[in-house]
Design an enzyme around this catalytic site. Structure first.
Site, short mmCIF file in Angstrom:
data_model
loop_
_atom_site.label_atom_id
_atom_site.label_comp_id
_atom_site.label_asym_id
_atom_site.label_seq_id
_atom_site.Cartn_x
_atom_site.Cartn_y
_atom_site.Cartn_z
N ASN A 71 1.13 -1.39 -0.34
CA ASN A 71 -0.15 -0.24 -0.35
C ASN A 71 1.03 1.20 0.48
O ASN A 71 0.84 2.36 -0.76
CB ASN A 71 -1.13 0.04 1.24
CG ASN A 71 -1.74 0.88 1.29
OD1 ASN A 71 -2.03 1.91 0.05
ND2 ASN A 71 -2.88 1.23 2.20
N ASP A 72 1.46 1.53 1.03
CA ASP A 72 2.09 2.89 1.21
C ASP A 72 3.68 2.60 0.31
O ASP A 72 3.27 4.20 -0.85
CB ASP A 72 3.06 2.50 2.07
CG ASP A 72 2.35 3.33 3.56
OD1 ASP A 72 0.96 3.66 3.49
OD2 ASP A 72 2.06 2.79 4.69
N VAL A 73 3.66 2.07 0.02
CA VAL A 73 5.10 1.81 -1.40
C VAL A 73 4.25 2.03 -2.64
O VAL A 73 5.40 2.63 -3.55
CB VAL A 73 6.06 0.65 -1.44
CG1 VAL A 73 6.34 0.38 0.12
CG2 VAL A 73 4.93 -0.35 -1.73
N ALA A 97 1.79 2.71 7.44
CA ALA A 97 2.03 5.22 7.85
C ALA A 97 0.23 5.73 8.30
O ALA A 97 0.21 6.61 8.86
CB ALA A 97 2.61 5.77 7.00
#
Lengths: 475, 93
Positions: free
Chosen positions: A398-400, A440
């Site tokens: 997700n965050d990446v 995050a």
């Protein structure tokens, strides 16, 4: 019988050869093709070091020593065989703690019987230089041990990954560190047991205090850092024993861990200092507040839709994240990729450096699922290919993939290098539900783009369903 | 050997380590950690010296304990590295 073999050039040469073999072991890892030969070099180097030591020191009781090695060998081999690849970070943390504790034991043994190590004069006074080396060795070893134990407990889930924040922790930590260094200085003038054991106790304490405030998301950095410490501990003991094999190894391992920590920090756009200071992820107000935002429209999709889109595509890039590994979806995913390749689709994998729980973890997990390593690409090697790819298939990441890291200065992940999945013609995003957010705690604009189709469900079940759909539609 | 000689080896080895480790492909960073872990257990040399020496029984037992711990690392570290590396395969064809 208390003098170490007087400097015999053959012995020194043997240790040097062992050190060179260790360099070759790491050198072998520059490509998977030469890596196994490298590992054999490592084993040979270790064999040379151990045999050299055994033949040059008269063993008081060989049976005890052989027994101790045998016990360790059995435990080690069983652990190596049994461990699941998803649990590699815990295993490495556990191994680090053993290196640390072994260094403490050796330093303590050298302190109690300095004559046997040839580091004391006739009167039993330990040489000044040896005292510094010994003090540093036991301090680094103890920090490695207690720090690794905490890292292990956090990675293994025995302890919450949430940071534990003590009041005044920076003051306590700096004070403890200063006390350790001060005592090592004092140890030069006074080699009494009280000084030595206080250094040891304080070092165990500081290792513990340093790691408890660091959150689960930062564990890849911590594991790399402890890797580095275990090397410096070995180097310090090498100085004490005047042993080149230990010094070379310590320097290699120390640099290796330091470089890996740096790579991990850069991949998360975090400074090393801020990771060490800890507390990242402790403030959950940001994540919780995100839920109150307005509902944006998104497009749901099914496994059949995904199978159709990908089988019609020319290029598909799969972006796996740790969620994929947690769901044990890697084998189903590889099956899906095999079916697509049969249909003539060009399939590649894109790996973000922090996709797993330790450096290179995702590559191992894919390798275990028989994904050929030449289909797996690092972020900088594949990022410009998203613009030409028909489908980006994001699974468990997700965050990446969050473009906010490139555009939104207020985002907590701003500046972190990300995979440009939003540039693909179609994005298929496998996710458990729309509610959850990444580590995050930030929303991802990719979910709401026109070309994105959200595939909600368990990663493994979704991959299995796509495989079924591909088999059904096919021949 | 005097301190400066050993220190020179150490500093040069740090540079060798720096360049060798940057040449390791990122795909093999996990095996890199497990193999560095195995080789750092070369402190078994110190443990063997301690366990071989007469004079202090406590020192001997500390040495033997360190031999066990370092052996776990050596055998476990090399074996798990070997196991991982065996999984890395090239595309057929």
């Amino acid at each position: 019988m208390h003098d170490v073999a007087p400097i015999n050039p053959w012995v020194a040469l043997a240790y040097l050869v062992a050190g060179v073999f260790f360099i070759l072991a790491l050198r072998g890892l520059s490509s998977p093709a030469s890596s196994r030969r490298g590992n054999r070099f490592g084993m040979a180097g270790m064999g040379i070091a151990v045999v050299t030591t055994l033949v040059t020191h008269e063993l008081a009781n060989p049976i005890e020593v052989i027994g101790a090695i045998a016990i360790g060998a059995v435990i080690g081999l069983v652990m190596a065989r049994k461990i699941a690849m998803t649990a590699m970070p815990q295993l490495v943390a556990a191994f680090h703690s053993l290196v640390g504790l072994a260094a403490v034991a050796v330093a303590a043994a050298a302190y109690l019987n300095p004559g046997a190590f040839g580091i004391a004069d006739e009167a039993g006074q330990i040489f000044t230089v040896s005292r510094i080396e010994m003090g540093l060795g036991i301090a680094i070893g103890a920090i490695t041990f207690s720090g690794s134990v905490i890292a292990f407990l956090k990675l293994n889930g025995n302890m919450s990954g949430a940071p534990i924040i003590l009041p005044l922790r920076h003051l306590i930590n700096l004070g403890t560190l200063a006390a350790i260094l001060g005592l090592i200085g004092y140890f030069l003038t006074d080699q009494s047991p009280a000084v030595f054991w206080t250094i040891t106790a304080l070092s165990f304490l500081i290792g513990f205090l340093l790691i408890i405030p660091i959150g689960g998301a930062d564990m890849p950095v911590v594991v790399s850092m402890l890797n580095s410490y275990s090397g410096w501990a070995a180097a310090a003991m090498g100085f004490t024993l005047h042993n080149t094999a230990m010094i070379i190894t310590g320097a290699l391992v120390g640099s290796s861990g330091a470089i890996l920590s740096y790579i991990m920090c850069r991949a998360m756009n975090r400074s090393f200092i801020s990771v060490i200071a800890g507390g990242f992820g402790a403030d959950d107000s940001g994540g919780a507040g995100g839920g109150a935002k307005e509902q944006r429209p998104w497009k749901p999709g099914s496994a059949d839709d995904a199978a159709f889109l990908m089988s019609q595509a020319e290029n598909v890039i799969i972006v796996p994240g740790y969620g994929m590994a947690v769901a044990q979806a890697q084998h189903a995913l590889r099956e899906m990729a095999d079916l697509l390749k049969k249909e003539g689709v060009n399939v590649k994998y894109a790996i973000h450096p922090v996709a797993g729980r330790m450096p290179g973890h995702m590559n191992v997990l894919l390798a275990e699922a028989n994904v050929p390593y030449d289909e797996v690409f690092e972020l900088e090697d594949i990022n410009n290919e998203f613009a030409q790819c028909d489908v980006a298939f994001v699974i468990g990441a997700n965050d990446v993939t969050n473009p906010a890291a490139k555009t939104d200065k207020s985002s907590p992940i701003y500046g972190m290098p990300v995979l440009d999945v939003e540039k693909a013609k179609t994005v298929l995003f496998v996710k458990r539900s729309m509610g959850g957010v990444g580590y995050a705690g930030v929303d991802n604009d990719v979910f709401y783009m026109d070309q994105t189709m959200m595939l909600l469900g368990d990663a493994k079940k979704m991959a299995d369903d796509i495989v079924k759909a591909l088999n059904g539609s096919g021949h | 050997m005097d301190f400066i000689a050993i220190f020179s080896i150490f500093v040069l080895a740090c540079f060798v380590g720096y360049f060798v480790v940057w040449s390791v492909t990122p795909a093999l960073h996990t095996p890199l950690m497990s193999v560095t872990n195995a080789i750092s257990s070369v402190i078994i040399v110190g443990a063997l010296i301690a366990s071989a020496a007469a004079g202090s029984p406590v020192s001997k037992w500390l040495g033997l304990a360190a031999v066990v711990m370092a052996s776990i690392n050596i055998f476990g570290g090399f074996a798990v590295t070997e196991r991982m590396l065996a999984m890395y395969k090239k595309k057929e064809r």
